[in-house]
Design a protein around this motif. Structure first.
Motif, PDB file in Angstrom:
ATOM      1  N   LYS A 161       0.711  -1.168   0.103  1.00 57.96           N
ATOM      2  CA  LYS A 161       0.006  -0.023  -0.206  1.00 57.96           C
ATOM      3  C   LYS A 161       0.695   0.954  -0.346  1.00 57.96           C
ATOM      4  N   PHE A 162       1.915   1.563   0.742  1.00 54.58           N
ATOM      5  CA  PHE A 162       3.038   2.032   0.853  1.00 54.58           C
ATOM      6  C   PHE A 162       3.326   2.552  -0.585  1.00 54.58           C
ATOM      7  N   LEU A 163       3.455   1.824  -1.565  1.00 60.07           N
ATOM      8  CA  LEU A 163       4.235   1.503  -2.833  1.00 60.07           C
ATOM      9  C   LEU A 163       3.198   2.514  -3.385  1.00 60.07           C
ATOM     10  N   GLN A 164       1.928   2.132  -3.196  1.00 57.66           N
ATOM     11  CA  GLN A 164       0.859   2.613  -4.142  1.00 57.66           C
ATOM     12  C   GLN A 164       0.641   3.619  -3.979  1.00 57.66           C
ATOM     13  N   ASP A 165       0.486   4.245  -2.320  1.00 53.09           N
ATOM     14  CA  ASP A 165      -0.026   5.814  -2.023  1.00 53.09           C
ATOM     15  C   ASP A 165       1.464   6.796  -2.718  1.00 53.09           C
ATOM     16  N   VAL A 166       2.854   6.183  -2.627  1.00 50.71           N
ATOM     17  CA  VAL A 166       3.935   6.783  -3.499  1.00 50.71           C
ATOM     18  C   VAL A 166       3.945   7.418  -4.514  1.00 50.71           C
ATOM     19  N   LYS A 187      15.632   2.608   0.389  1.00 50.89           N
ATOM     20  CA  LYS A 187      15.880   1.893  -0.423  1.00 50.89           C
ATOM     21  C   LYS A 187      14.953   1.094  -1.421  1.00 50.89           C
ATOM     22  N   LEU A 188      13.258   1.123  -0.761  1.00 50.90           N
ATOM     23  CA  LEU A 188      12.472   0.121  -0.904  1.00 50.90           C
ATOM     24  C   LEU A 188      12.092   1.241  -1.965  1.00 50.90           C
ATOM     25  N   LEU A 189      11.751   2.222  -1.975  1.00 50.99           N
ATOM     26  CA  LEU A 189      11.567   3.584  -2.955  1.00 50.99           C
ATOM     27  C   LEU A 189      12.910   2.852  -3.942  1.00 50.99           C
ATOM     28  N   LEU A 201      -8.045  11.178  14.283  1.00 56.20           N
ATOM     29  CA  LEU A 201      -7.447  12.172  13.979  1.00 56.20           C
ATOM     30  C   LEU A 201      -6.815  12.249  12.510  1.00 56.20           C
ATOM     31  N   ILE A 202      -6.424  10.614  12.601  1.00 57.11           N
ATOM     32  CA  ILE A 202      -5.781   9.627  11.515  1.00 57.11           C
ATOM     33  C   ILE A 202      -7.190   9.823  10.345  1.00 57.11           C
ATOM     34  N   ASN A 203      -6.690   9.584   9.330  1.00 60.10           N
ATOM     35  CA  ASN A 203      -7.305   9.699   7.499  1.00 60.10           C
ATOM     36  C   ASN A 203      -7.571   8.111   7.513  1.00 60.10           C
ATOM     37  N   PRO A 204      -8.645   8.147   7.360  1.00 59.60           N
ATOM     38  CA  PRO A 204      -9.092   6.417   6.758  1.00 59.60           C
ATOM     39  C   PRO A 204      -8.773   5.337   5.934  1.00 59.60           C
ATOM     40  N   GLU A 205      -7.015   5.797   5.374  1.00 57.73           N
ATOM     41  CA  GLU A 205      -6.153   5.607   4.488  1.00 57.73           C
ATOM     42  C   GLU A 205      -4.963   4.836   4.954  1.00 57.73           C
ATOM     43  N   GLY A 206      -5.412   6.077   6.429  1.00 56.37           N
ATOM     44  CA  GLY A 206      -4.007   5.583   7.070  1.00 56.37           C
ATOM     45  C   GLY A 206      -2.684   5.959   6.815  1.00 56.37           C
ATOM     46  N   ASN A 207      -2.970   7.309   6.081  1.00 48.86           N
ATOM     47  CA  ASN A 207      -1.469   8.578   5.572  1.00 48.86           C
ATOM     48  C   ASN A 207      -1.557   9.435   5.665  1.00 48.86           C
ATOM     49  N   PHE A 208      -2.322   9.526   6.645  1.00 49.22           N
ATOM     50  CA  PHE A 208      -2.339  11.403   7.177  1.00 49.22           C
ATOM     51  C   PHE A 208      -3.259  11.462   8.063  1.00 49.22           C
ATOM     52  N   VAL A 209      -3.665  13.212   8.282  1.00 52.78           N
ATOM     53  CA  VAL A 209      -3.803  13.581   9.789  1.00 52.78           C
ATOM     54  C   VAL A 209      -5.772  13.955   8.676  1.00 52.78           C
ATOM     55  N   THR A 210      -6.146  14.427   9.800  1.00 55.89           N
ATOM     56  CA  THR A 210      -7.704  14.309   9.820  1.00 55.89           C
ATOM     57  C   THR A 210      -7.278  16.377  10.077  1.00 55.89           C
ATOM     58  N   TYR A 211      -8.628  16.473   9.305  1.00 50.52           N
ATOM     59  CA  TYR A 211      -8.419  18.604  10.549  1.00 50.52           C
ATOM     60  C   TYR A 211      -8.887  18.660  11.557  1.00 50.52           C
ATOM     61  N   ALA A 212      -9.697  17.530  12.231  1.00 45.56           N
ATOM     62  CA  ALA A 212      -9.750  17.007  13.374  1.00 45.56           C
ATOM     63  C   ALA A 212      -8.199  17.994  14.422  1.00 45.56           C
ATOM     64  N   TYR A 213      -6.878  16.275  12.996  1.00 44.80           N
ATOM     65  CA  TYR A 213      -5.940  17.059  14.240  1.00 44.80           C
ATOM     66  C   TYR A 213      -5.749  18.791  14.317  1.00 44.80           C
ATOM     67  N   TYR A 214      -5.708  18.809  13.008  1.00 41.98           N
ATOM     68  CA  TYR A 214      -5.242  20.556  12.999  1.00 41.98           C
ATOM     69  C   TYR A 214      -6.135  21.749  13.814  1.00 41.98           C
ATOM     70  N   GLN A 215      -7.578  20.948  14.410  1.00 36.69           N
ATOM     71  CA  GLN A 215      -8.560  21.812  14.993  1.00 36.69           C
ATOM     72  C   GLN A 215      -7.339  21.625  16.446  1.00 36.69           C
ATOM     73  N   TYR A 216      -7.141  20.759  16.848  1.00 39.30           N
ATOM     74  CA  TYR A 216      -6.574  19.984  18.097  1.00 39.30           C
ATOM     75  C   TYR A 216      -4.964  20.851  18.164  1.00 39.30           C
ATOM     76  N   ALA A 217      -4.547  20.872  17.126  1.00 39.38           N
ATOM     77  CA  ALA A 217      -2.843  20.893  17.578  1.00 39.38           C
ATOM     78  C   ALA A 217      -2.912  22.599  17.045  1.00 39.38           C
ATOM     79  N   TYR A 218      -3.014  22.622  16.431  1.00 43.27           N
ATOM     80  CA  TYR A 218      -2.851  24.257  15.758  1.00 43.27           C
ATOM     81  C   TYR A 218      -2.576  25.383  16.971  1.00 43.27           C
ATOM     82  N   PRO A 219      -3.907  25.442  17.202  1.00 40.10           N
ATOM     83  CA  PRO A 219      -3.662  26.233  17.927  1.00 40.10           C
ATOM     84  C   PRO A 219      -2.488  26.315  19.969  1.00 40.10           C
ATOM     85  N   LEU A 220      -1.696  25.181  19.678  1.00 33.30           N
ATOM     86  CA  LEU A 220      -0.286  24.976  20.664  1.00 33.30           C
ATOM     87  C   LEU A 220       0.563  26.053  20.425  1.00 33.30           C
TER      88      LEU A 220
END
Length: 413
Positions: free
Chosen positions: A243-248, A288-290, A375-394
């Motif tokens: 899946k990683f190779l396909q994402d890339v 190396k894998l890539l 906080l993690i997108n369904p594909e498991g390869n990025f975060v959601t906007y909810a994470y941004y809302q949680y972390a950016y104010p910090l």
């Protein structure tokens, strides 16, 4: 909702079991710093000192040299006479000025020596700044004192750049490390984009053995699809190489370059660390894998210990909150509390605001706080906007808003 209910029940139990307030503190105060340093662990120490110096019942303020190891080698700093100018500088000093360690105190053969140290120095109060291992040690010390019938009040002050202590909304130290990682990603991403004619991929490896809070922070400076990072992989999600190779492949075909961020603790579908597949670490293995599978030439960025104490990316909010939890620890001692850890509780509403709270030490060490699924997108390869809302104010002040060309490249004849 279940987590919120658990926190509320914990707070109710604390209030029911609160000790009777002392009329006046009487004895010496010991302060220690444990585990990995951060940009703001000294700000918590500054908060403790600023408050404790005002209490006449605290006869002396001692600092443990090199964490709990200082108990057994009998090395202490005298902190009572440090002035306001020192305390103000201390707020912005990275590292751990007392010295830190991961020294363990759970050996039964050390119990008598442990209690003797506290008795000989008339230490009645102990505030320990650290992560989960430090809170475990503090809980153990309190239990040993009770078993020995020695009156010792203990309070934990949290610090963890990987933000993995439960109950508290976030840990002092996380915001500054998150800001450093976000700024590093912005710069390294622009560097790769500028050199994409001869470098195809960059993989940044950040700390996080069991939780992905730090790797997630790399997303906070991303404003366009071209901006780094393009993929993020966290320990909370299993890592599938196919899946990683396909994402890339999908992103590289669109952009002709790709910037990837991984936590050091990502695991494959069998639960084995990717780090164990290459002595140079997971980022090197994936680079190396890539190359082997896709012919992509890449580079590796390992931020290492710089993530912990890079003073010039410190979040002012992080400094202020670290100072605040330090002060609150002394206030809670004055009000008769013991066997607790100070927490940061985020108020509901549009604007960011926190207050201090408290939790049993036993609750703070019960489990590791991983990133929740939402906080993690369904594909498991990025975060959601909810994470941004949680972390950016910090992060405090805004991250840089960099220029991009708006014109379309043309070929002149």
């Amino acid at each position: 909702m279940e987590k919120e209910q658990e926190v509320n029940e914990n707070k109710q139990e604390l209030n029911e079991n609160k000790k009777e307030a002392h009329e006046k503190l009487q004895g010496n105060l010991l302060i220690g710093q444990g585990g990995g340093p951060t940009s703001v662990i000294n700000a918590s120490l500054a908060g403790i000192l600023s408050k404790a110096k005002q209490n006449e019942g605290i006869h002396n303020i001692f600092g443990l040299q090199n964490g709990l190891e200082g108990i057994f080698v009998k090395e202490l700093f005298t902190l009572s006479k440090e002035d306001d100018e020192f305390i103000e500088k201390l707020k912005y000093t990275p590292g751990a000025i007392l010295g830190s360690s991961s020294y363990k105190v759970d050996d039964p053969d050390k119990e008598a020596e442990l209690i003797k140290f506290f008795k000989d120095n008339n230490i009645k109060y102990f505030i320990y700044i650290g992560g989960q291992d430090s809170m475990k040690s503090l809980d153990h010390i309190s239990k040993v004192a009770k078993k020995s019938e020695y009156d010792l009040k203990v309070i934990g002050v949290p610090k963890a750049i990987d933000n993995d202590i439960p109950i508290t909304d976030h840990c002092p130290g996380y915001a500054s490390a998150a800001r450093f990682i976000a700024e590093s990603t912005i710069g390294a991403g622009r560097d790769l984009e500028a050199t994409k004619s001869y470098d195809d991929v960059a993989i940044m490896e950040v700390m996080g053995r069991n939780s992905g809070w730090l790797a997630a922070a790399s997303s906070l400076g991303r404003k366009t699809v071209d901006d780094a990072p393009h993929l993020i992989y966290l320990p909370e999600k299993e890592f599938n190489e196919e899946k990683f190779l396909q994402d890339v492949k999908e992103i590289y075909e669109e952009l002709q370059f790709i910037f990837i961020v991984i936590s050091e603790g990502i695991k494959d579908t069998e639960g084995k660390l990717i780090a164990d597949k290459d002595p140079e670490g997971p980022a090197k293995y994936l680079t190396k894998l890539l190359y082997q599978e896709m012919g992509l030439k890449g580079r590796v960025h390992k931020l290492g210990a710089m993530q912990r104490s890079f003073a010039f990316s410190t979040s002012q909010i992080d400094v202020d909150e670290a100072f605040m939890v330090g002060q609150q620890a002394v206030t809670d001692l004055e009000n008769g509390w013991s066997d607790i850890m100070i927490t940061l509780d985020r108020a509901s509403g549009k604007d960011y605001y926190v207050v201090t709270g408290r939790t049993h030490l036993a609750e703070a060490i019960k489990e590791t706080k991983n990133m929740p699924k939402y906080l993690i997108n369904p594909e498991g390869n990025f975060v959601t906007y909810a994470y941004y809302q949680y972390a950016y104010p910090l992060l405090g002040k805004e991250l840089p808003n960099l220029a991009r060309l708006s014109g379309i490249p043309v070929i002149l004849t």
